[in-house]
Design a protein around this motif. Structure first.
Motif, PDB file in Angstrom:
ATOM      1  N   PHE A   1       0.862  -1.175   0.000  1.00  0.00           N
ATOM      2  CA  PHE A   1       0.000   0.000   0.000  1.00  0.00           C
ATOM      3  C   PHE A   1       0.907   1.236   0.000  1.00  0.00           C
ATOM      4  O   PHE A   1       2.091   1.157   0.341  1.00  0.00           O
ATOM      5  CB  PHE A   1      -0.982   0.021   1.177  1.00  0.00           C
ATOM      6  CG  PHE A   1      -0.356  -0.210   2.529  1.00  0.00           C
ATOM      7  CD1 PHE A   1       0.386   0.788   3.168  1.00  0.00           C
ATOM      8  CD2 PHE A   1      -0.520  -1.428   3.185  1.00  0.00           C
ATOM      9  CE1 PHE A   1       0.943   0.575   4.402  1.00  0.00           C
ATOM     10  CE2 PHE A   1       0.046  -1.651   4.422  1.00  0.00           C
ATOM     11  CZ  PHE A   1       0.769  -0.645   5.037  1.00  0.00           C
ATOM     12  N   PRO A   2       0.384   2.420  -0.376  1.00  0.00           N
ATOM     13  CA  PRO A   2       1.215   3.621  -0.501  1.00  0.00           C
ATOM     14  C   PRO A   2       1.853   4.047   0.820  1.00  0.00           C
ATOM     15  O   PRO A   2       1.296   3.804   1.904  1.00  0.00           O
ATOM     16  CB  PRO A   2       0.222   4.686  -1.001  1.00  0.00           C
ATOM     17  CG  PRO A   2      -0.896   3.912  -1.603  1.00  0.00           C
ATOM     18  CD  PRO A   2      -1.008   2.647  -0.821  1.00  0.00           C
ATOM     19  N   ASP A   3       3.013   4.718   0.720  1.00  0.00           N
ATOM     20  CA  ASP A   3       3.705   5.202   1.914  1.00  0.00           C
ATOM     21  C   ASP A   3       2.811   6.094   2.761  1.00  0.00           C
ATOM     22  O   ASP A   3       2.896   6.072   3.999  1.00  0.00           O
ATOM     23  CB  ASP A   3       4.946   6.017   1.517  1.00  0.00           C
ATOM     24  CG  ASP A   3       5.967   5.179   0.780  1.00  0.00           C
ATOM     25  OD1 ASP A   3       5.665   4.017   0.456  1.00  0.00           O
ATOM     26  OD2 ASP A   3       7.076   5.683   0.525  1.00  0.00           O
ATOM     27  N   SER A   4       1.969   6.880   2.120  1.00  0.00           N
ATOM     28  CA  SER A   4       1.124   7.832   2.843  1.00  0.00           C
ATOM     29  C   SER A   4       0.132   7.144   3.773  1.00  0.00           C
ATOM     30  O   SER A   4      -0.435   7.789   4.655  1.00  0.00           O
ATOM     31  CB  SER A   4       0.366   8.717   1.849  1.00  0.00           C
ATOM     32  OG  SER A   4      -0.448   7.920   0.988  1.00  0.00           O
ATOM     33  N   GLN A   5      -0.073   5.839   3.586  1.00  0.00           N
ATOM     34  CA  GLN A   5      -1.049   5.113   4.406  1.00  0.00           C
ATOM     35  C   GLN A   5      -0.404   4.294   5.525  1.00  0.00           C
ATOM     36  O   GLN A   5      -1.111   3.611   6.271  1.00  0.00           O
ATOM     37  CB  GLN A   5      -1.883   4.182   3.521  1.00  0.00           C
ATOM     38  CG  GLN A   5      -2.734   4.887   2.484  1.00  0.00           C
ATOM     39  CD  GLN A   5      -3.555   3.907   1.655  1.00  0.00           C
ATOM     40  OE1 GLN A   5      -3.730   2.749   2.030  1.00  0.00           O
ATOM     41  NE2 GLN A   5      -4.057   4.375   0.522  1.00  0.00           N
TER      42      GLN A   5
END
Length: 1003
Positions: free
Chosen positions: A644-648
């Motif tokens: 999943f994306p780093d931002s999450q």
């Protein structure tokens, strides 16, 4: 001997409030228990302050005063039930079209005498034996009423009659109906008081009522100091409850916190009244009083521990400063600028200040571009501006001149970034002397070819003045763990034991926060492990390597070895499942702190491999690191490993899907996850880095009553020592401004820089027209002279160059001086440093040249590492001079001999590892690394002398024979010292420590 009774304690407080505190006496028999109001005091206030409104009220209710008062009281009660006491007191109510104020608060200035007069007519009263419940004889010892509305209650206890503050707490929890109209919907706060301590709560909830300490703090810890003139808690009625202070708290401190989710009705039901804790109230009032008396141009450092409620303190301070007037009724600040990267503070500021003023646009968040920031700074509507430090360089070209305005700059979580170039740009943008930052000015000049030409010396003089304190800028910096530079920049000069120091303007210590229960003690449960190993040469050849690089390569080889990681993965997973997973109602989480990005990658692989092999389904990992890691030809990223994306990452870790977070640098500071219970540390932590990293565990949460640290790298005593300076008051040793001149002078010895070239460089940099070619040619000349130096002198020159830049950048902001030539030298040195570029810092890889033959990881300590007493001195810069040692090539076989056969002693595996532990402790010490990079070898020698013997003495129990030999044999001790001095200095300066990212291996 006759005991002092509770009644006498109550008598004393009432006497003080009536004779010294500005209170009137309220008759308990005249209190309307059904409505929760004193109608006599209510009507008297309205008649005195709003006679026309009173006449209209009587008229619209039929002309009968008693009937009108009853109906208005009913209307008021419903409004309080709907909106709350705070909002009604601040904004009044409307009854049949008649607007009625319920309180008049002190105006910010004396320009409105009619408001001053109405403020004096407020009826602030104390009620003894306060009968609050209909159809009951129950009373509360004391209540504070404002214009007939009970705003606070207090239960008073006296230990001399066997009753303490805890009995008052029990009384509120067990014998006070939490649904009672007066206690639940009128009073804002309830105090439990005895002569020693004070506690408070803003919400009664039966047995679940939570009381918070409301104490001043005592010698760095909880409680209250001895009061030579009376009770320890006298500050409560002599300071906090005084008429003026209490009305001020109601007007400018108390606010209501609304839930962010749910329907409007649900939000109203679940609102939370926020009443300031003593240190918050005290800090804000002290800073405001100082700013009122001294005007702009002051610096304030607030050292408030985690758990101090810093966001609310900043919000309260920002609002008060935005309306602050001096003794001559002149506004002290035109704009308040809050610098923060936290979204929660933005929301709190917006909501809190709207409650105070009921006006939109007072607070403006800069979330678009620099034009928005420039307009907010130069416009009239926004009083409080929220932005980030990074945006200030961009505002320079947008603003013609703001120096006629005065600014209060509030810095959330102040750290060394506020002592660098971005902070200097801020001063240039807002200060009285700065035109623009140098580079921004140069680019403007190049574009505006028709602009008037300014003398470069005049520009330099402005830039020099733009550094340091500005008469129109006041800084209010907040941090839990100030660095030496931060204290020097924002702290208050003081004399401690006849020594000059910089100390915080206001202090709420880590120790007090722990003892009061606002954070947990992360050192209470601490276990350390050590890894013992032996290696041998795995190749026939015996190549020659630099010793320091080879030693680091071997240590890295062992730390990344699959067998080592497999052992630690097993320890981590089994410990978590056995001792951690069931904590906090089964929601407890853990963090694995690694020493590099490559370590994080391999740790996740090793832990996931162990989980899969044992078919565990109750534990899942997530990893956090920046950029890409290349490991044996494969590329790894945080998002790729997590799917999943780093931002999450933080959001996903907050769910029940993930239990263990593996990190490399990321999330080691500023990460707030209350469910984090345990930390597994496989990275050497020292100084402030140790405090900030381990403090990720200290957040409180329902059901969380402890934390745990399992440490593979650090000694418990070393961690205890690291925490000490920030446990109580932190003080900084002043930096000598002459260090700038000393550092500049040392550069002349290498004949790289020429004064005539510097003069031409400055004229080109600050003049109009094309200049890049000329600047490049000048720097090329210096670069050519630099390349002709031998390697050792090149290293020395770069050391001194970096040191001068670093010292000037910092010292020029804390010292008042006017030296245009030194500013010119600084600008030239910055450009030259970029021109010279980076040295070759490739990391040596010995993975195929050595092999691991013995390995074991075992527990060596289990217990508490708590700090017994704290506080201490820290320094920003060390002075000194010297020459760096040359590269020290050595054959691989000899390096291994140094590891396995230390100086001819007959050592077994465990003993042989002792010296590795010495070096690893120093090598991973971030503070030591900073000193090595900021000083030449002679300076570093002075610093390392202390570290050298401290480490050996702390580990004396590890090997008594070696300890005695180091202590008794001067030659042996000196040999060890010089050996490690050279290795460590070179290792730190060449940048090959594990914490530094290196191209090729993803570290």
């Amino acid at each position: 001997m006759k005991k002092i009774t509770e009644r006498q304690f109550e008598d004393h407080i009432e006497w003080w409030l009536l004779t010294q505190g500005g209170y009137a006496k309220s008759d308990p028999d005249r209190f309307d228990r059904r409505r929760g109001l004193n109608l006599d005091e209510l009507s008297g206030f309205i008649r005195d302050t709003q006679p026309k409104s009173w006449v209209r009220l009587v008229a619209v209710h039929g002309g009968d005063e008693a009937r009108a008062l009853g109906r208005f009281a009913d209307r008021l009660g419903k409004e309080i039930d709907e909106r709350g006491t705070v909002d009604v007191l601040r904004h009044g109510v409307i009854d049949h079209g008649v607007e009625v104020k319920l309180a008049y608060f002190k105006p910010a200035h004396g320009l409105t005498p009619e408001l001053e007069e109405r403020y004096r007519l407020n009826r602030v009263a104390v009620c003894r034996q306060f009968a609050y419940e209909a159809d009951s004889h129950k009373t509360i010892d004391l209540s504070l009423l404002v214009n007939g509305i009970p705003t606070a209650t207090a239960e008073l206890k006296n230990p001399q009659t066997g009753q303490t503050i805890e009995n008052a707490v029990i009384q509120y929890r067990q014998d006070r109906d939490p649904a009672n109209v007066t206690l639940a919907r009128r009073a804002l706060v309830h105090f439990a008081v005895d002569p020693e301590e004070v506690k408070m709560t803003t919400r009664l909830a039966g047995a679940g009522t939570v009381f918070l300490p409301f104490n001043r703090g005592n010698d760095g810890g909880a409680g209250n100091p001895v009061n030579p003139d009376g009770h320890r808690t006298a500050y409560l009625w002599e300071d906090v409850w005084t008429r003026e202070a209490w009305l001020d708290i109601l007007a400018r401190f108390v606010h209501v916190e609304y839930p962010t989710e749910g329907t409007l009705a649900e939000k109203r039901r679940n609102t939370k009244v926020i009443f300031p804790r003593f240190h918050q109230w005290d800090a804000v009032l002290r800073m405001v009083a100082h700013a009122r008396a001294n005007g702009a141009g002051q610096h304030y450092l607030v050292e408030h521990s985690a758990g101090s409620g810093k966001s609310n303190t900043i919000a309260w301070l920002a609002h008060r400063l935005s309306n602050l007037h001096d003794a001559n009724d002149v506004k002290v600040f035109d704009k308040i600028v809050v610098i923060t990267d936290r979204l929660v503070l933005d929301r709190q500021l917006q909501e809190t200040i709207y409650q105070f003023e009921h006006a939109h646009g007072v607070v403006e968040k800069i979330d678009k571009d620099s034009t928005q920031l420039a307009e907010a700074l130069s416009g009239e509507q926004a009083k409080i501006i929220i932005t980030t430090l990074q945006k200030f360089p961009f505002v320079l070209s947008k603003i013609e001149d703001l120096s006629d305005r005065r600014y209060a700059i509030l810095i959330d979580e102040a750290h060394s970034s506020q002592t660098g170039e971005a902070a200097k740009d801020l001063r240039a943008a807002l200060g009285t002397s700065g035109d623009d930052a140098v580079l921004a000015e140069a680019e403007k000049a190049e574009a505006a070819t028709e602009a008037a030409v300014r003398d470069p010396q005049d520009q330099l003089a402005d830039l020099v003045k733009g550094r340091g304190r500005q008469a129109n800028l006041s800084f209010f910096a907040f941090t839990a763990t100030p660095k030496g530079k931060t204290l020097e920049m924002f702290g208050t000069p003081a004399v401690i034991d006849e020594n000059e120091r910089y100390v915080p303007f206001h202090l709420y210590t880590m120790r007090q926060a722990i003892e009061e229960g606002f954070i947990l003690d992360v050192l209470e449960h601490y276990t350390t492990y050590k890894t013992y190993f032996r290696i041998e040469k795995a190749i026939f050849d015996d190549p020659e390597y630099d010793k320091s690089k080879a030693k680091a390569a071997i240590a890295r080889f062992v730390s990344l070895h699959p067998h080592n990681l497999a052992q630690k993965a097993e320890i981590i997973v089994e410990h978590f499942r056995t001792h951690v997973a069931r904590r906090i109602g089964g929601h407890a989480k853990a963090m694995v702190v690694t020493s590099s990005r490559l370590h994080a990658v391999r740790y996740k692989e090793a832990i996931d491999r162990y989980i899969a092999a044992n078919k565990y389904t109750d534990i899942k990992t997530v990893v956090a690191f920046s950029g890409k890691v290349i490991d044996e030809g494969d590329t790894f990223t945080e998002s790729g490993m997590n799917d999943f994306p780093d931002s999450q990452t933080a959001q996903k870790f907050d769910t029940d899907d993930y239990q263990v977070l593996i990190v490399a640098e990321k999330f080691q500071t500023g990460f707030d996850q209350p469910l984090l219970h345990t930390m597994y540390v496989d990275k050497t932590l020292t100084g402030l880095a140790a405090v900030q990293t381990l403090s990720r565990l200290n957040r409180i949460h329902p059901g969380k009553d402890s934390t745990f640290v399992l440490d593979f790298r650090n000694d418990a005593d070393d961690i205890r020592k690291a925490f000490a300076p920030w446990y109580e008051q932190t003080a900084a040793i002043p930096t000598d401004p002459n260090l700038m001149y000393d550092a500049r002078r040392r550069l002349d010895a290498y004949n790289v820089m020429r004064s005539d070239e510097i003069d031409v460089f400055i004229k080109l940099l600050l003049g109009n027209g094309k200049k890049h070619a000329g600047i490049s040619a000048l720097l090329d000349k210096a670069d050519e002279r630099f390349r002709k130096l031998d390697r050792a002198d090149q290293d020395d020159f770069r050391d001194h160059l970096g040191r001068f830049i670093s010292i000037y950048k910092f010292v020029s902001q804390i010292a008042t001086f006017s030296d245009s030539q030194l500013e010119a030298d600084y600008l030239y040195c910055r450009a030259l440093d970029s021109q010279l570029g980076d040295q070759d810092t490739g990391r040596l890889d010995l993975g195929k040249d050595v092999k691991l033959t013995h390995l074991r990881t075992e527990k060596i300590f289990e217990g508490g590492a708590e700090v017994d007493e704290g506080g201490g001195d820290i320094a920003a810069i060390f002075d000194g001079r010297g020459k760096q040692h040359e590269l020290d090539p050595e054959h691989l076989s000899h390096i291994i001999d140094l590891i396995n056969e230390r100086f001819g002693l007959d050592l077994d595996d465990k003993d042989q590892y002792l010296f590795d532990q010495y070096e690893q402790t120093w090598l991973d010490d971030q503070e030591l690394a900073v000193q090595a990079r900021s000083n030449d070898l002679a300076n570093f020698r002075l610093v390392f002398q202390r570290y050298f013997m401290d480490t050996i003495v702390r580990r004396m129990d590890s090997n008594e024979e070696i300890f005695k030999k180091i202590l008794d044999d001067d030659d042996f001790r000196n040999l060890l010292f010089e050996f490690y001095l050279s290795r460590l200095f070179k290792e730190f300066r060449t940048g090959t420590t594990e914490s530094e990212p290196v191209h090729g291996d993803g570290g």
